[in-house]
Design a protein around this motif. Structure first.
Motif, PDB file in Angstrom:
ATOM      1  N   UNK A  56       0.830  -1.202   0.000  1.00 33.61           N
ATOM      2  CA  UNK A  56       0.000   0.000   0.000  1.00 33.61           C
ATOM      3  C   UNK A  56       0.865   1.253   0.000  1.00 33.61           C
ATOM      4  N   UNK A  57       1.964   1.221   0.741  1.00 31.72           N
ATOM      5  CA  UNK A  57       2.857   2.383   0.778  1.00 31.72           C
ATOM      6  C   UNK A  57       3.445   2.657  -0.597  1.00 31.72           C
ATOM      7  N   UNK A  58       3.784   1.603  -1.318  1.00 33.52           N
ATOM      8  CA  UNK A  58       4.321   1.788  -2.669  1.00 33.52           C
ATOM      9  C   UNK A  58       3.271   2.406  -3.593  1.00 33.52           C
ATOM     10  N   UNK A  59       2.013   1.982  -3.440  1.00 31.89           N
ATOM     11  CA  UNK A  59       0.944   2.559  -4.246  1.00 31.89           C
ATOM     12  C   UNK A  59       0.781   4.042  -3.929  1.00 31.89           C
ATOM     13  N   UNK A  60       0.829   4.394  -2.652  1.00 29.37           N
ATOM     14  CA  UNK A  60       0.680   5.792  -2.255  1.00 29.37           C
ATOM     15  C   UNK A  60       1.861   6.642  -2.725  1.00 29.37           C
ATOM     16  N   UNK A  61       3.067   6.107  -2.572  1.00 25.67           N
ATOM     17  CA  UNK A  61       4.237   6.850  -3.044  1.00 25.67           C
ATOM     18  C   UNK A  61       4.145   7.103  -4.543  1.00 25.67           C
ATOM     19  N   UNK A  62       3.659   6.112  -5.276  1.00 25.90           N
ATOM     20  CA  UNK A  62       3.490   6.268  -6.715  1.00 25.90           C
ATOM     21  C   UNK A  62       2.422   7.281  -7.085  1.00 25.90           C
ATOM     22  N   UNK A  63       1.506   7.520  -6.169  1.00 23.99           N
ATOM     23  CA  UNK A  63       0.483   8.550  -6.401  1.00 23.99           C
ATOM     24  C   UNK A  63       1.060   9.951  -6.180  1.00 23.99           C
ATOM     25  N   UNK A  64       1.924  10.090  -5.175  1.00 27.35           N
ATOM     26  CA  UNK A  64       2.415  11.420  -4.794  1.00 27.35           C
ATOM     27  C   UNK A  64       3.596  11.903  -5.622  1.00 27.35           C
ATOM     28  N   UNK A  65       4.479  11.012  -5.997  1.00 32.10           N
ATOM     29  CA  UNK A  65       5.687  11.471  -6.706  1.00 32.10           C
ATOM     30  C   UNK A  65       5.377  12.167  -8.024  1.00 32.10           C
ATOM     31  N   UNK A  66       4.408  11.698  -8.829  1.00 33.23           N
ATOM     32  CA  UNK A  66       4.092  12.429 -10.064  1.00 33.23           C
ATOM     33  C   UNK A  66       3.516  13.819  -9.813  1.00 33.23           C
ATOM     34  N   UNK A  67       3.077  14.096  -8.590  1.00 33.52           N
ATOM     35  CA  UNK A  67       2.601  15.431  -8.245  1.00 33.52           C
ATOM     36  C   UNK A  67       3.753  16.359  -7.846  1.00 33.52           C
ATOM     37  N   UNK A  85       5.492  12.484   3.064  1.00 35.97           N
ATOM     38  CA  UNK A  85       5.315  13.117   1.763  1.00 35.97           C
ATOM     39  C   UNK A  85       5.475  14.621   1.958  1.00 35.97           C
ATOM     40  N   UNK A  86       6.408  15.217   1.241  1.00 36.04           N
ATOM     41  CA  UNK A  86       6.695  16.644   1.383  1.00 36.04           C
ATOM     42  C   UNK A  86       6.109  17.377   0.179  1.00 36.04           C
ATOM     43  N   UNK A  87       5.093  18.193   0.440  1.00 30.56           N
ATOM     44  CA  UNK A  87       4.314  18.856  -0.597  1.00 30.56           C
ATOM     45  C   UNK A  87       4.694  20.338  -0.614  1.00 30.56           C
ATOM     46  N   UNK A  88       5.139  20.868  -1.734  1.00 24.56           N
ATOM     47  CA  UNK A  88       5.541  22.282  -1.775  1.00 24.56           C
ATOM     48  C   UNK A  88       4.362  23.218  -1.523  1.00 24.56           C
ATOM     49  N   UNK A  89       4.676  24.387  -0.938  1.00 24.21           N
ATOM     50  CA  UNK A  89       3.666  25.420  -0.740  1.00 24.21           C
ATOM     51  C   UNK A  89       3.801  26.518  -1.777  1.00 24.21           C
ATOM     52  N   UNK A  90       2.825  27.424  -1.798  1.00 23.01           N
ATOM     53  CA  UNK A  90       2.846  28.521  -2.764  1.00 23.01           C
ATOM     54  C   UNK A  90       3.895  29.564  -2.409  1.00 23.01           C
ATOM     55  N   UNK A  91       4.192  29.729  -1.129  1.00 24.77           N
ATOM     56  CA  UNK A  91       5.184  30.712  -0.716  1.00 24.77           C
ATOM     57  C   UNK A  91       4.671  32.123  -0.692  1.00 24.77           C
ATOM     58  N   UNK A  92       3.365  32.315  -0.673  1.00 29.22           N
ATOM     59  CA  UNK A  92       2.816  33.659  -0.639  1.00 29.22           C
ATOM     60  C   UNK A  92       2.878  34.225   0.779  1.00 29.22           C
ATOM     61  N   UNK A  93       2.916  35.543   0.874  1.00 29.54           N
ATOM     62  CA  UNK A  93       2.860  36.247   2.154  1.00 29.54           C
ATOM     63  C   UNK A  93       3.975  35.817   3.102  1.00 29.54           C
ATOM     64  N   UNK A  94       5.104  35.402   2.535  1.00 29.46           N
ATOM     65  CA  UNK A  94       6.212  34.977   3.386  1.00 29.46           C
ATOM     66  C   UNK A  94       5.957  33.679   4.111  1.00 29.46           C
ATOM     67  N   UNK A  95       5.013  32.899   3.614  1.00 27.16           N
ATOM     68  CA  UNK A  95       4.621  31.697   4.351  1.00 27.16           C
ATOM     69  C   UNK A  95       5.747  30.686   4.459  1.00 27.16           C
ATOM     70  N   UNK A 143      -8.644  11.332  -0.304  1.00 26.46           N
ATOM     71  CA  UNK A 143      -9.026  12.746  -0.230  1.00 26.46           C
ATOM     72  C   UNK A 143      -7.813  13.663  -0.227  1.00 26.46           C
ATOM     73  N   UNK A 144      -6.790  13.307   0.508  1.00 25.89           N
ATOM     74  CA  UNK A 144      -5.633  14.187   0.639  1.00 25.89           C
ATOM     75  C   UNK A 144      -4.959  14.412  -0.715  1.00 25.89           C
ATOM     76  N   UNK A 145      -4.772  13.354  -1.470  1.00 22.51           N
ATOM     77  CA  UNK A 145      -4.130  13.500  -2.779  1.00 22.51           C
ATOM     78  C   UNK A 145      -4.994  14.341  -3.714  1.00 22.51           C
ATOM     79  N   UNK A 146      -6.297  14.126  -3.666  1.00 23.60           N
ATOM     80  CA  UNK A 146      -7.180  14.878  -4.551  1.00 23.60           C
ATOM     81  C   UNK A 146      -7.327  16.327  -4.109  1.00 23.60           C
TER      82      UNK A 146
END
Length: 399
Positions: A56-67, A85-95, A143-146
């Motif tokens: 299951x972890x491999x399936x999830x990793x395969x879902x996130x890496x293309x993002x 899973x490290x998801x980039x932010x927009x970086x607005x407002x000095x966030x 839900x999180x990926x979507x």
């Protein structure tokens, strides 16, 4: 390790994207979300099943890496693998300037033993998807990926970077994942927990804490017919102790002491030398946890037996003070989607208890609506998936 209690999100900006656009995009992809949930549910992942959890972890990793997300793996022998899973932010407002991120917590393991799927296979019937792990919590992992995909589809993204920690042992106490939770909590501004919604779609702003104890009694064995008087019956001594322990419950304060498992003795014709009981304690405040702990350790056994108490608090309560600010913000965002968002206190614990203990603002129960967690009747209410995913996306966009 502690996190400063004052570390709370900065004033929250208005979202950049349209709630209606997010909801429409997600509604148009409901079939895709259900298909992803099916694929996850059909990989059986009982706690401790290394092979199933790794698959299951491999399936999830395969879902996130293309993002465009970095996925780090943390093997835990005998348990499986934890994912960050490290998801980039927009970086607005000095966030991104302060180096803080939003921590999102989920788990891959379920309570259902391997073979459950054969008896209760994944199926869609009417407006519900049934199957082991649908509600707790594979629907929320979808839900999180979507949520992230939907934000990108409308030209936006999480305001801050997001670390999504997917653990493999939440259902059995998070013993190997807790160091990771502590580590990532130290750099976070708040925690969101993907556990399923409470009845009525409520998010969980308070959870009871959990303590687990073992009462052990040692007596002296003897022949029950020839030398009965020479024996010291550990079972009898334990019986008195468990009655005393059970009497410590105080339901009006939300405190329960459940004597869940008892063992002792070897044969009917032998005076039992050893006996034990495993006890589960639930409480809403630290004061109650400390009262129970003192009382259990003050118990004494009679009849010449030796009595020991082991164990203690596994998770302190998630008190509403840790959730209030995040809840009010989430409720306002829900209103922009035409969604009422009630709150609830529940008796079960989650990894949200751990982040709240560290002083981190924490909001739990952001997963889908449904029912039947930990049972053969587990299911997700499908109309809740797009709107609650849109809410999750808006929360990530504005924290």
């Amino acid at each position: 390790m502690t996190v400063e209690p004052s570390r709370a999100p900065a004033p929250l900006p208005v979202q950049a994207s349209s709630p209606a656009a997010l909801a429409a995009y997600l509604s148009s992809h409901l079939d895709d979300m259900v298909e992803e949930m099916r694929r996850l549910v059909e990989i059986e992942t009982p706690s401790g099943d290394e092979q199933g959890i790794a698959t299951a972890a491999a399936l999830l990793a395969g879902r996130w890496r293309p993002l465009g997300c970095r996925v780090d793996e943390y093997p835990a022998p005998g348990v499986g693998v934890h994912l960050a899973v490290h998801i980039p932010g927009r970086g607005e407002d000095g966030a991104q300037g302060d180096g803080r991120y939003v921590l999102v917590l989920g788990h891959v393991d379920t309570v259902h033993p391997r073979g459950t799927l054969a008896a209760t296979p994944f199926r869609v019937q009417g407006d519900r998807a049934w199957g082991p792990g649908t509600y707790d919590m594979k629907g929320a992992l979808v839900m999180m990926a979507w949520a992230v995909q939907a934000l990108r589809a409308v030209g936006s993204g999480p305001r801050r970077p997001v670390t999504l920690l997917l653990t493999a042992d939440e259902e059995v106490g998070s013993h190997t994942s807790r160091p990771l939770i502590d580590r990532f909590a130290a750099g976070a501004t708040c925690a969101l927990v993907l556990e399923p919604a409470a009845p009525g779609g409520a998010v969980k702003t308070a959870r009871k804490g959990v303590a687990q104890y073992r009462l052990s009694v040692t007596g002296r064995s003897a022949h029950a017919g020839n030398d009965f008087s020479r024996g010291i019956n550990a079972n009898v001594a334990l019986a008195r102790l468990v009655l005393a322990a059970a009497s410590l419950s105080d339901p009006e304060r939300g405190t329960t002491v459940n004597v869940g498992v008892i063992g002792g003795g070897t044969r009917p014709n032998v005076v039992p030398e050893r006996a034990w009981a495993d006890i589960d304690v639930r409480f809403t405040t630290r004061a109650e946890a400390e009262r129970i702990d003192r009382a259990l350790r003050a118990l004494t056994a009679d009849g010449g037996t030796v009595f020991e108490v082991s164990g203690g608090v596994n998770r302190w309560p998630l008190e509403r003070t840790a959730s209030a600010g995040l809840y009010e913000h989430a409720r306002a965002l829900a209103a922009s989607l035409g969604l009422e968002l009630p709150e609830a206190q529940v008796g079960g614990a989650s990894d949200g208890n751990l982040t709240a203990e560290l002083g981190l603002p924490t909001l739990d129960g952001l997963g889908p609506e449904g029912d039947g967690a930990h049972s053969s009747q587990e299911h997700v209410y499908l109309p809740s998936l797009p709107v609650r995913t849109a809410l999750l996306a808006l929360i990530l966009e504005t924290l």
